[in-house]
Design a protein around this motif. Structure first.
Motif, PDB file in Angstrom:
ATOM      1  N   THR A 161      61.364  16.826  89.155  1.00 31.46           N
ATOM      2  CA  THR A 161      61.732  16.881  87.732  1.00 31.46           C
ATOM      3  C   THR A 161      61.141  18.150  87.129  1.00 31.46           C
ATOM      4  O   THR A 161      59.938  18.402  87.277  1.00 31.46           O
ATOM      5  CB  THR A 161      61.186  15.663  86.966  1.00 31.46           C
ATOM      6  OG1 THR A 161      61.659  14.465  87.581  1.00 31.46           O
ATOM      7  CG2 THR A 161      61.629  15.702  85.516  1.00 31.46           C
ATOM      8  N   VAL A 162      61.991  18.931  86.483  1.00 31.30           N
ATOM      9  CA  VAL A 162      61.542  20.156  85.816  1.00 31.30           C
ATOM     10  C   VAL A 162      61.767  19.982  84.317  1.00 31.30           C
ATOM     11  O   VAL A 162      62.895  19.742  83.871  1.00 31.30           O
ATOM     12  CB  VAL A 162      62.283  21.399  86.334  1.00 31.30           C
ATOM     13  CG1 VAL A 162      61.770  22.646  85.625  1.00 31.30           C
ATOM     14  CG2 VAL A 162      62.131  21.524  87.840  1.00 31.30           C
ATOM     15  N   ILE A 163      60.688  20.103  83.563  1.00 35.02           N
ATOM     16  CA  ILE A 163      60.736  19.904  82.110  1.00 35.02           C
ATOM     17  C   ILE A 163      60.726  21.257  81.412  1.00 35.02           C
ATOM     18  O   ILE A 163      59.845  22.090  81.676  1.00 35.02           O
ATOM     19  CB  ILE A 163      59.539  19.068  81.617  1.00 35.02           C
ATOM     20  CG1 ILE A 163      59.456  17.740  82.370  1.00 35.02           C
ATOM     21  CG2 ILE A 163      59.620  18.845  80.123  1.00 35.02           C
ATOM     22  CD1 ILE A 163      60.636  16.837  82.146  1.00 35.02           C
ATOM     23  N   ASP A 164      61.709  21.486  80.529  1.00 36.38           N
ATOM     24  CA  ASP A 164      61.743  22.701  79.702  1.00 36.38           C
ATOM     25  C   ASP A 164      61.021  22.381  78.398  1.00 36.38           C
ATOM     26  O   ASP A 164      61.567  21.687  77.529  1.00 36.38           O
ATOM     27  CB  ASP A 164      63.190  23.134  79.444  1.00 36.38           C
ATOM     28  CG  ASP A 164      63.266  24.491  78.749  1.00 36.38           C
ATOM     29  OD1 ASP A 164      62.274  24.879  78.095  1.00 36.38           O
ATOM     30  OD2 ASP A 164      64.301  25.151  78.870  1.00 36.38           O
ATOM     31  N   ARG A 165      59.804  22.857  78.270  1.00 42.61           N
ATOM     32  CA  ARG A 165      59.006  22.541  77.078  1.00 42.61           C
ATOM     33  C   ARG A 165      59.659  23.075  75.805  1.00 42.61           C
ATOM     34  O   ARG A 165      59.626  22.438  74.753  1.00 42.61           O
ATOM     35  CB  ARG A 165      57.594  23.101  77.229  1.00 42.61           C
ATOM     36  CG  ARG A 165      56.692  22.242  78.078  1.00 42.61           C
ATOM     37  CD  ARG A 165      55.269  22.683  77.962  1.00 42.61           C
ATOM     38  NE  ARG A 165      54.879  23.570  79.052  1.00 42.61           N
ATOM     39  CZ  ARG A 165      53.692  24.147  79.153  1.00 42.61           C
ATOM     40  NH1 ARG A 165      52.790  23.962  78.225  1.00 42.61           N
ATOM     41  NH2 ARG A 165      53.407  24.926  80.167  1.00 42.61           N
ATOM     42  N   ASN A 166      60.222  24.261  75.893  1.00 44.91           N
ATOM     43  CA  ASN A 166      60.860  24.845  74.710  1.00 44.91           C
ATOM     44  C   ASN A 166      62.025  23.979  74.230  1.00 44.91           C
ATOM     45  O   ASN A 166      62.227  23.786  73.025  1.00 44.91           O
ATOM     46  CB  ASN A 166      61.364  26.251  75.025  1.00 44.91           C
ATOM     47  CG  ASN A 166      60.213  27.221  75.300  1.00 44.91           C
ATOM     48  OD1 ASN A 166      59.112  27.031  74.781  1.00 44.91           O
ATOM     49  ND2 ASN A 166      60.474  28.235  76.108  1.00 44.91           N
ATOM     50  N   ASP A 167      62.796  23.440  75.189  1.00 48.63           N
ATOM     51  CA  ASP A 167      63.915  22.588  74.820  1.00 48.63           C
ATOM     52  C   ASP A 167      63.433  21.297  74.160  1.00 48.63           C
ATOM     53  O   ASP A 167      64.027  20.816  73.192  1.00 48.63           O
ATOM     54  CB  ASP A 167      64.742  22.265  76.065  1.00 48.63           C
ATOM     55  CG  ASP A 167      65.992  21.469  75.736  1.00 48.63           C
ATOM     56  OD1 ASP A 167      66.761  21.907  74.864  1.00 48.63           O
ATOM     57  OD2 ASP A 167      66.177  20.396  76.337  1.00 48.63           O
ATOM     58  N   ILE A 168      62.337  20.733  74.673  1.00 53.90           N
ATOM     59  CA  ILE A 168      61.793  19.502  74.092  1.00 53.90           C
ATOM     60  C   ILE A 168      61.294  19.752  72.681  1.00 53.90           C
ATOM     61  O   ILE A 168      61.524  18.950  71.766  1.00 53.90           O
ATOM     62  CB  ILE A 168      60.657  18.961  74.982  1.00 53.90           C
ATOM     63  CG1 ILE A 168      61.234  18.453  76.307  1.00 53.90           C
ATOM     64  CG2 ILE A 168      59.897  17.843  74.280  1.00 53.90           C
ATOM     65  CD1 ILE A 168      60.185  17.991  77.275  1.00 53.90           C
ATOM     66  N   VAL A 169      60.601  20.885  72.497  1.00 53.40           N
ATOM     67  CA  VAL A 169      60.098  21.224  71.164  1.00 53.40           C
ATOM     68  C   VAL A 169      61.259  21.419  70.188  1.00 53.40           C
ATOM     69  O   VAL A 169      61.224  20.944  69.040  1.00 53.40           O
ATOM     70  CB  VAL A 169      59.218  22.483  71.218  1.00 53.40           C
ATOM     71  CG1 VAL A 169      58.866  22.956  69.811  1.00 53.40           C
ATOM     72  CG2 VAL A 169      57.945  22.208  72.011  1.00 53.40           C
ATOM     73  N   ALA A 170      62.291  22.108  70.668  1.00 49.60           N
ATOM     74  CA  ALA A 170      63.448  22.352  69.806  1.00 49.60           C
ATOM     75  C   ALA A 170      64.104  21.043  69.393  1.00 49.60           C
ATOM     76  O   ALA A 170      64.459  20.839  68.214  1.00 49.60           O
ATOM     77  CB  ALA A 170      64.455  23.244  70.531  1.00 49.60           C
ATOM     78  N   GLN A 171      64.289  20.130  70.348  1.00 49.14           N
ATOM     79  CA  GLN A 171      64.894  18.844  70.030  1.00 49.14           C
ATOM     80  C   GLN A 171      64.037  18.048  69.047  1.00 49.14           C
ATOM     81  O   GLN A 171      64.557  17.408  68.133  1.00 49.14           O
ATOM     82  CB  GLN A 171      65.093  18.037  71.310  1.00 49.14           C
ATOM     83  CG  GLN A 171      66.173  18.591  72.235  1.00 49.14           C
ATOM     84  CD  GLN A 171      66.392  17.697  73.433  1.00 49.14           C
ATOM     85  OE1 GLN A 171      66.139  16.502  73.370  1.00 49.14           O
ATOM     86  NE2 GLN A 171      66.862  18.283  74.529  1.00 49.14           N
ATOM     87  N   ALA A 172      62.721  18.094  69.236  1.00 53.07           N
ATOM     88  CA  ALA A 172      61.821  17.365  68.346  1.00 53.07           C
ATOM     89  C   ALA A 172      61.869  17.932  66.935  1.00 53.07           C
ATOM     90  O   ALA A 172      61.871  17.183  65.940  1.00 53.07           O
ATOM     91  CB  ALA A 172      60.399  17.415  68.895  1.00 53.07           C
ATOM     92  N   MET A 173      61.933  19.258  66.823  1.00 49.56           N
ATOM     93  CA  MET A 173      61.972  19.888  65.501  1.00 49.56           C
ATOM     94  C   MET A 173      63.272  19.562  64.781  1.00 49.56           C
ATOM     95  O   MET A 173      63.284  19.223  63.590  1.00 49.56           O
ATOM     96  CB  MET A 173      61.795  21.399  65.638  1.00 49.56           C
ATOM     97  CG  MET A 173      60.406  21.807  66.127  1.00 49.56           C
ATOM     98  SD  MET A 173      60.228  23.601  66.338  1.00 49.56           S
ATOM     99  CE  MET A 173      60.307  24.129  64.630  1.00 49.56           C
ATOM    100  N   VAL A 174      64.381  19.658  65.508  1.00 51.54           N
ATOM    101  CA  VAL A 174      65.668  19.353  64.890  1.00 51.54           C
ATOM    102  C   VAL A 174      65.746  17.889  64.516  1.00 51.54           C
ATOM    103  O   VAL A 174      66.329  17.506  63.485  1.00 51.54           O
ATOM    104  CB  VAL A 174      66.820  19.743  65.845  1.00 51.54           C
ATOM    105  CG1 VAL A 174      68.164  19.263  65.290  1.00 51.54           C
ATOM    106  CG2 VAL A 174      66.835  21.242  66.068  1.00 51.54           C
ATOM    107  N   GLY A 175      65.134  17.040  65.333  1.00 54.42           N
ATOM    108  CA  GLY A 175      65.155  15.610  65.065  1.00 54.42           C
ATOM    109  C   GLY A 175      64.435  15.223  63.794  1.00 54.42           C
ATOM    110  O   GLY A 175      64.625  14.116  63.266  1.00 54.42           O
ATOM    111  N   GLN A 176      63.597  16.093  63.280  1.00 52.85           N
ATOM    112  CA  GLN A 176      62.862  15.806  62.056  1.00 52.85           C
ATOM    113  C   GLN A 176      63.625  16.211  60.801  1.00 52.85           C
ATOM    114  O   GLN A 176      63.127  16.069  59.687  1.00 52.85           O
ATOM    115  CB  GLN A 176      61.502  16.537  62.080  1.00 52.85           C
ATOM    116  CG  GLN A 176      60.598  16.118  63.225  1.00 52.85           C
ATOM    117  CD  GLN A 176      60.290  14.644  63.187  1.00 52.85           C
ATOM    118  OE1 GLN A 176      59.944  14.093  62.135  1.00 52.85           O
ATOM    119  NE2 GLN A 176      60.408  13.973  64.335  1.00 52.85           N
ATOM    120  N   THR A 177      64.833  16.758  60.963  1.00 50.80           N
ATOM    121  CA  THR A 177      65.624  17.204  59.816  1.00 50.80           C
ATOM    122  C   THR A 177      66.975  16.490  59.806  1.00 50.80           C
ATOM    123  O   THR A 177      67.304  15.725  60.704  1.00 50.80           O
ATOM    124  CB  THR A 177      65.866  18.734  59.879  1.00 50.80           C
ATOM    125  OG1 THR A 177      66.742  19.003  60.981  1.00 50.80           O
ATOM    126  CG2 THR A 177      64.556  19.472  60.065  1.00 50.80           C
TER     127      THR A 177
END
Length: 264
Positions: free
Chosen positions: A240-256
């Motif tokens: 499993t390879v996790i893209d941290r930037n993608d997770i952060v982006a999804q979390a930020m967008v999810g807050q709006t």
């Protein structure tokens, strides 16, 4: 904590302490033997030889152990006992000077800690390894432990290793040049998963490759920051390879409300 580069001085101190302890025991045995023979030979009574030697041995044991439950001595035996007491005091003082304090140093504590950790690592199975114990590794380790997993931290930084050990984690510490040894000691052959959480992509790739070689069936979770890096990690053995930037982006967008469709 298990240190790959264990300070050799601890082991040398223990070997020297054992050598001195053997010497001290040998000297005390010589005092015991000499006292037994001397007291027995100076016994002018008509008792059988076996009785004389048993009584002499009893008195010698009381002398060496300082119990003081002696039989009655004749004048010659009393003079000999004065010499024997002096010899016992000298030997006991020598032993105390030679042995006291040798096993209280930090290097000796590290030696014993490594021995204790070796026994734990030998029987370690179904554990989860986290490498390293940085900001991400700390959070991963804590969440894994909350689920009941046995967490083993792999580190190259002394301060981070001591921090993890202080929080109750099992830790293997080694420098960058000996990190292959760290992975081998981590019993990855019996581990259930490895989380590679470091910020250095090249180091993550190397750890993934070595871990996969040690256990091709191991679940390896690692972070990657590009499609190329994801491909390299997957070829190296990452499951499993996790893209941290993608997770952060999804979390930020999810807050709006930006991702929600507008009402007409």
């Amino acid at each position: 904590m298990y240190r790959i580069e264990e300070p050799r001085l601890g082991g040398l101190r223990i070997k020297e302490w054992r050598r001195r302890a053997h010497l001290a025991v040998a000297l005390l045995f010589m005092v015991l033997l000499g006292s037994t023979l001397g007291i027995g030979l100076l016994d002018h009574s008509d008792a059988p030889l076996t009785t004389k030697m048993f009584t002499a041995f009893w008195d010698a044991v009381n002398l060496v152990t300082t119990l003081g439950d002696f039989s009655d001595f004749n004048p010659d035996q009393k003079v000999f006992m004065l010499v024997a007491i002096l010899a016992t005091v000298v030997v006991a003082g020598y032993a105390l000077r030679q042995l006291t304090g040798m096993l209280s140093g930090d290097d000796v504590m590290v030696f014993w800690e490594n021995r204790a950790m070796e026994h734990k690592l030998e029987t370690l199975t179904n554990h989860v390894a986290v490498c390293p114990f940085g900001s991400v590794g700390h959070l991963v380790a804590a969440r894994l432990r909350d689920t009941g997993a046995t967490v083993l931290v792999l580190e190259t930084d002394v301060k981070q290793a001591e921090k993890a050990s202080g929080l109750g984690y099992m830790v293997i510490l080694g420098d960058q040049n000996s990190f292959d040894d760290v992975l081998e000691r981590a019993k990855l052959s019996t581990a259930s998963a490895l989380f590679v959480t470091g910020p250095d992509p090249n180091s993550n790739l190397e750890i993934t490759l070595v871990a996969h070689m040690l256990n091709p069936g191991l679940q390896i979770v690692v972070s990657g920051e590009s499609d190329l890096r994801r491909m390299l990690l997957q070829r190296a053995g990452a499951s499993t390879v996790i893209d941290r930037n993608d997770i952060v982006a999804q979390a930020m967008v999810g807050q709006t409300n930006a991702q929600r469709p507008k009402r007409t």
